[in-house]
Design a protein around this motif. Sequence first.
Motif, PDB file in Angstrom:
ATOM      1  N   ASN A  27       0.828  -1.215   0.000  1.00  0.00           N
ATOM      2  CA  ASN A  27       0.000   0.000   0.000  1.00  0.00           C
ATOM      3  C   ASN A  27       0.861   1.263   0.000  1.00  0.00           C
ATOM      4  OD1 ASN A  27      -2.145  -1.736   0.223  1.00  0.00           O
ATOM      5  ND2 ASN A  27      -3.022  -0.820   2.070  1.00  0.00           N
ATOM      6  N   GLU A  28       1.902   1.256   0.834  1.00  0.00           N
ATOM      7  CA  GLU A  28       2.795   2.420   0.899  1.00  0.00           C
ATOM      8  C   GLU A  28       3.423   2.712  -0.459  1.00  0.00           C
ATOM      9  OE1 GLU A  28       3.304   4.673   3.268  1.00  0.00           O
ATOM     10  OE2 GLU A  28       1.626   3.549   4.182  1.00  0.00           O
ATOM     11  N   MET A  29       3.830   1.638  -1.103  1.00  0.00           N
ATOM     12  CA  MET A  29       4.466   1.804  -2.412  1.00  0.00           C
ATOM     13  C   MET A  29       3.478   2.377  -3.427  1.00  0.00           C
ATOM     14  SD  MET A  29       7.682   1.050  -2.209  1.00  0.00           S
ATOM     15  CE  MET A  29       7.582   1.801  -0.587  1.00  0.00           C
ATOM     16  N   ALA A  30       2.225   1.920  -3.327  1.00  0.00           N
ATOM     17  CA  ALA A  30       1.201   2.441  -4.251  1.00  0.00           C
ATOM     18  C   ALA A  30       0.980   3.928  -3.988  1.00  0.00           C
ATOM     19  CB  ALA A  30      -0.106   1.662  -4.080  1.00  0.00           C
ATOM     20  N   LYS A  31       0.965   4.276  -2.711  1.00  0.00           N
ATOM     21  CA  LYS A  31       0.753   5.682  -2.354  1.00  0.00           C
ATOM     22  C   LYS A  31       1.904   6.531  -2.926  1.00  0.00           C
ATOM     23  CE  LYS A  31      -0.668   6.073   2.021  1.00  0.00           C
ATOM     24  NZ  LYS A  31      -0.494   6.340   3.460  1.00  0.00           N
ATOM     25  N   GLU A  54      -3.248  -0.512  -5.527  1.00  0.00           N
ATOM     26  CA  GLU A  54      -3.397  -0.347  -6.969  1.00  0.00           C
ATOM     27  C   GLU A  54      -3.498   1.137  -7.337  1.00  0.00           C
ATOM     28  OE1 GLU A  54      -5.670  -3.808  -8.887  1.00  0.00           O
ATOM     29  OE2 GLU A  54      -6.817  -3.372  -7.071  1.00  0.00           O
ATOM     30  N   VAL A  55      -2.932   1.467  -8.473  1.00  0.00           N
ATOM     31  CA  VAL A  55      -2.945   2.848  -8.953  1.00  0.00           C
ATOM     32  C   VAL A  55      -3.496   2.855 -10.375  1.00  0.00           C
ATOM     33  CG1 VAL A  55      -1.537   4.885  -9.460  1.00  0.00           C
ATOM     34  CG2 VAL A  55      -0.910   3.375  -7.539  1.00  0.00           C
ATOM     35  N   PHE A  56      -4.606   3.545 -10.573  1.00  0.00           N
ATOM     36  CA  PHE A  56      -5.210   3.662 -11.912  1.00  0.00           C
ATOM     37  C   PHE A  56      -4.989   5.072 -12.439  1.00  0.00           C
ATOM     38  CE2 PHE A  56      -7.739  -0.182 -12.612  1.00  0.00           C
ATOM     39  CZ  PHE A  56      -7.621  -0.779 -11.362  1.00  0.00           C
ATOM     40  N   VAL A  57      -4.429   5.156 -13.615  1.00  0.00           N
ATOM     41  CA  VAL A  57      -4.180   6.484 -14.193  1.00  0.00           C
ATOM     42  C   VAL A  57      -4.539   6.511 -15.671  1.00  0.00           C
ATOM     43  CG1 VAL A  57      -2.236   6.908 -12.624  1.00  0.00           C
ATOM     44  CG2 VAL A  57      -1.802   6.005 -14.922  1.00  0.00           C
TER      45      VAL A  57
END
Lengths: 341, 341, 341, 341
Positions: B262-266, B288-291
């Motif tokens: 989670n930290e890495m996603a942030k 997860e990161v959606f862009v």
Amino acid sequence: MGLKCFCSDNFSGVLPEVMKFLTDQNFGHEIPYGNDSFSKEMDIIFNKVFESTVDVYPVYNGSAANILSIASCISSYNSVLCSEFSHINTDECGALEKNIGCKIISIPTYDGKIKPQDIENYLVNFNNVHKSQPKLISISQSTELGTVYSKDEIQEICDLAHKYKLYVHVDGARIANALVYLDMSINELLVKTGVDVISFGGTKNGLMFGDAVVFLNTDLAKNFKYIRKQFLQLNSKSRFQALQFLSYFKNDLWLNAASHANEMAKLLAKEIVQIENITLTQIVEANEVFVRLPRKILNSDSLDGFFYVWDRNSSEVRFVCSFDTTENDIMKLLELIRLNI
Amino acid sequence: MGLKCFCSDNFSGVLPEVMKFLTDQNFGHEIPYGNDSFSKEMDIIFNKVFESTVDVYPVYNGSAANILSIASCISSYNSVLCSEFSHINTDECGALEKNIGCKIISIPTYDGKIKPQDIENYLVNFNNVHKSQPKLISISQSTELGTVYSKDEIQEICDLAHKYKLYVHVDGARIANALVYLDMSINELLVKTGVDVISFGGTKNGLMFGDAVVFLNTDLAKNFKYIRKQFLQLNSKSRFQALQFLSYFKNDLWLNAASHANEMAKLLAKEIVQIENITLTQIVEANEVFVRLPRKILNSDSLDGFFYVWDRNSSEVRFVCSFDTTENDIMKLLELIRLNI
Amino acid sequence: MGLKCFCSDNFSGVLPEVMKFLTDQNFGHEIPYGNDSFSKEMDIIFNKVFESTVDVYPVYNGSAANILSIASCISSYNSVLCSEFSHINTDECGALEKNIGCKIISIPTYDGKIKPQDIENYLVNFNNVHKSQPKLISISQSTELGTVYSKDEIQEICDLAHKYKLYVHVDGARIANALVYLDMSINELLVKTGVDVISFGGTKNGLMFGDAVVFLNTDLAKNFKYIRKQFLQLNSKSRFQALQFLSYFKNDLWLNAASHANEMAKLLAKEIVQIENITLTQIVEANEVFVRLPRKILNSDSLDGFFYVWDRNSSEVRFVCSFDTTENDIMKLLELIRLNI
Amino acid sequence: MGLKCFCSDNFSGVLPEVMKFLTDQNFGHEIPYGNDSFSKEMDIIFNKVFESTVDVYPVYNGSAANILSIASCISSYNSVLCSEFSHINTDECGALEKNIGCKIISIPTYDGKIKPQDIENYLVNFNNVHKSQPKLISISQSTELGTVYSKDEIQEICDLAHKYKLYVHVDGARIANALVYLDMSINELLVKTGVDVISFGGTKNGLMFGDAVVFLNTDLAKNFKYIRKQFLQLNSKSRFQALQFLSYFKNDLWLNAASHANEMAKLLAKEIVQIENITLTQIVEANEVFVRLPRKILNSDSLDGFFYVWDRNSSEVRFVCSFDTTENDIMKLLELIRLNI
């Protein structure tokens, strides 16, 4: 559980070589779902082992390998012919019926092997709309009774099957034990004879999980990837199945493991019949020993868990040797039996 | 594959602590099929983790956990309500339909979370023989869009479900990431709210294989052992699933692993939006990161394999962080993107 | 086809009284799908005929009645015990396996009737996860071999079943013939003994189509309406099934029709054994006559289509009498046989 | 039920000509299970009607015709594309999912007709193992909203389907109404355009039971006889299905019946819009009339049962005209509506 227990070969753990390889290769990222680099290597190795072009799909366990193999060959209105003792008939809680919707025709046998003349009696009612249409013969090699089909026996079954346009499936949960007993390559035994698809077992012979469906008749594999996914048998971190097979085949580890288990079974058989009132009920060809025991032994508390009761009525029990069974384990078992007789 | 690839968290391997534990405990014989001593220990640990009486059944993978969870709750004439993006609807090749025979009612959502007022629109046609009867609501926590249901949101869904006599299933393929985000115990989030059954994921968070079906409503587990066997999901050497969970829960390994992801996603989210023409399409709550990316990046060869294309039409992609994603991996990724923009 | 053919009772047409009633009542509009006024009347009549509260659901044919009856009682991981000759086992192209996913355990029998002591041998392996769990005993009354269970025999099977928490299903494709033979009410024979569900046949005894599932254990019918719909067995113009049953039960038409068929079978049996080298292989209790014939007759062209070859190897054939079989038909048949012997 | 009720065309009975033919031909013995002489005649007539070589298999009802048609074309890992309003999607209690195990992709539409450009959006993810593979497009002709595809529209759908190697199925529960509207032969409309298989309805247009699966692509019928049997759709006294179709096609009875129903719908539509605050919501092409009514009418007790409430929220209802609807029935209905407005 201090002592080894002989109930089944799946009481054993993982071959140390396999576990070490899993650990050593556990780093970095790999594409999941069978597209990792190790799975590609695995495909190549399987082709070498079979000395033929085969399609390989690891699944979760032996039952899954059986059901998915067969699902790729037949429709729900077909029937599968097999021995009354076959795993698909007796030990999979109706998985074949549930997942494929087809009928099982179980054929009586005294030694676990079905004979062409017996099979042929069931190759009837073709074109009769009221009857499930025979489409596949499934044999177990080695059988659930520890016996092994000869190459000629398999050839005859394949010839019969193909004459009637049926497929042949081999439940190879203990295929390594059969190969070692026959001292024959898998190409010689299963490819040349014309087998269509195999449940290629590894778990009972020292893998952690993940038997494989191996198509020799690769036409049958055309849509198998969807079947595997939809039947819940596609693993994401597939590399850990591939890694197991890679080390399994390295330096003949698989054949050596099976060879050891067979040797131990031979030793156990030789020694156990020295004890009075114990007789073999099947010839010992692979890694299983079937004997009739005095009822007293069958019910002895101190022997509870050391064998699998095959038929309580006839006092018949099964011992199975594993890759990790030692002579010492056998001597202790025999001693325990003698103490309780 | 030198670089980590961010396509999915299942590109990662096995947590080293888990692998070590598997190796250390790989000796001797154990009863197979879930009756080994480690599986009994695992049951106890799960009860502790859930602070409640639960029934736990490991299966092969997340899809199997989903399908078997739901199979224990409903009949073929029922329907399952879920988000249009839910894994059971979009990523299991029709496994729910094949294995249970029921209908999926997929509910539109912009953020992966289904809302009680939307769900209620589908709670109709009860007692109408022509219509599949709604019987279960399935939500994913965290969702397939990287968002996380709050406790209140889950409570409302459970209340709605139970008012209409429906069951609630949680697809917890990434449950640890949600718990860490909410800083809440699983008891608080899922037991107290009244969830009936969970697909308890572990593979995406560092196990080798073997997610678990966890029944909070233990009445539903009554015949589950037969379902697991018949659906080909019973493993013989079950100890190696139990061992994974034992080490997963030890010293909060599971939560620490998820917390790191989670930290890495942030971090990735914070940095990536600094790049011009890149915008988040979902808030980042789990791993997860959606862009939305410039189309040029989407099609860049040198970035091929570094993200999962979520929607080619709108140039939306997904990045997923794993337990083993490093700050360095992220910096390299960002650099690569900047180079190609 | 000038002559009646004795192959099966379903070669006959529709009882004239039934056809007339269909025609007379063919006007106006009725609510479809079982909610018409005639279906409501039919429900009342069935309750009277059974002298008990029963739930009645017409379906398309006898196979459907069998499969849906059983589907309402068991799960896919269960097994069904029945005679090796039972219709569900041999004549429905694997419909039980396809539609329910369960296993059939077929029990050997020389006269079509399964015996409690034989059944009990299969009531084992309860709680063993690898084995399909026995849950239902299915018997045919009258049997596929033309024999009839006595009330005591059914009572013993029901007692055994319920002792082990199994259900009892009766395939009553020829139930009227059995009742007439026993001179017993259906209440006495099937309700009092504790049967759970019946495939109530009518087609073979003079209806056009539409056998009925009749639940004596009405708890089992709780969700049956959805099962009937989903299994494609709900008819829109349901009044035309109800009308058939209404006229079937009027003035004992059903029992008179069956009584006539039984009488004709008795006559045929009495006369045919006068011919040399023809012997009965089953006692004649209902409307079927099984005999061993000279092989010459079996293969005679001019007799082709006048009987059903039961077992070519043993020259055993079946004759079935219908509601419309006449003494004259029998005399012509006998003459034809004598001419060809 | 004195008045005709307009809820659906299956509230009607049987065409008198059909009932008479059934009665007249009800004598003698016939081979069952589709091998009777009338079934052979029926096959010939169907070939004439279609002006093409077709394979015909009567089944119990429209749902069965739909499911079995589709079952002959696809595997469980495939998906079926259809309108959101299609009968297979909304009115068969999940029969497609249960019996085939496949996924339904329902496509939004305002008029019941799906458009090629919409369909094409779903023709994606081929070869992606996680996704159900599109394999069949099912359209209803006439549609569930009373509209009719033109020949060109069907041609475009067939061309699209075949370009992607999909099959085309037509749910023809009301096919006669469409043919009459278009004034076109079935050959012109469905054979020439390349449709693969049709559910050929008759029940809604005056038969008693027994719609038919008609294969235009006869390769698909290869094993259909087993599918029909195993899916419980093979009738023993098959002559009574054949007889219905024989009289249905005689002297254009089927087209005349449909023509009358269409005319009545046109009349009803023309008149009903004269009433204030009642508007058509779909154009009237076949035998169905969709209107928006004042809520007062919708809830009027004296109109209960005279229409089918299509969407309570928008006060939309459906009227359906049958072969036996009279002008007088329509006038009475209109009067009743006027009285209650």
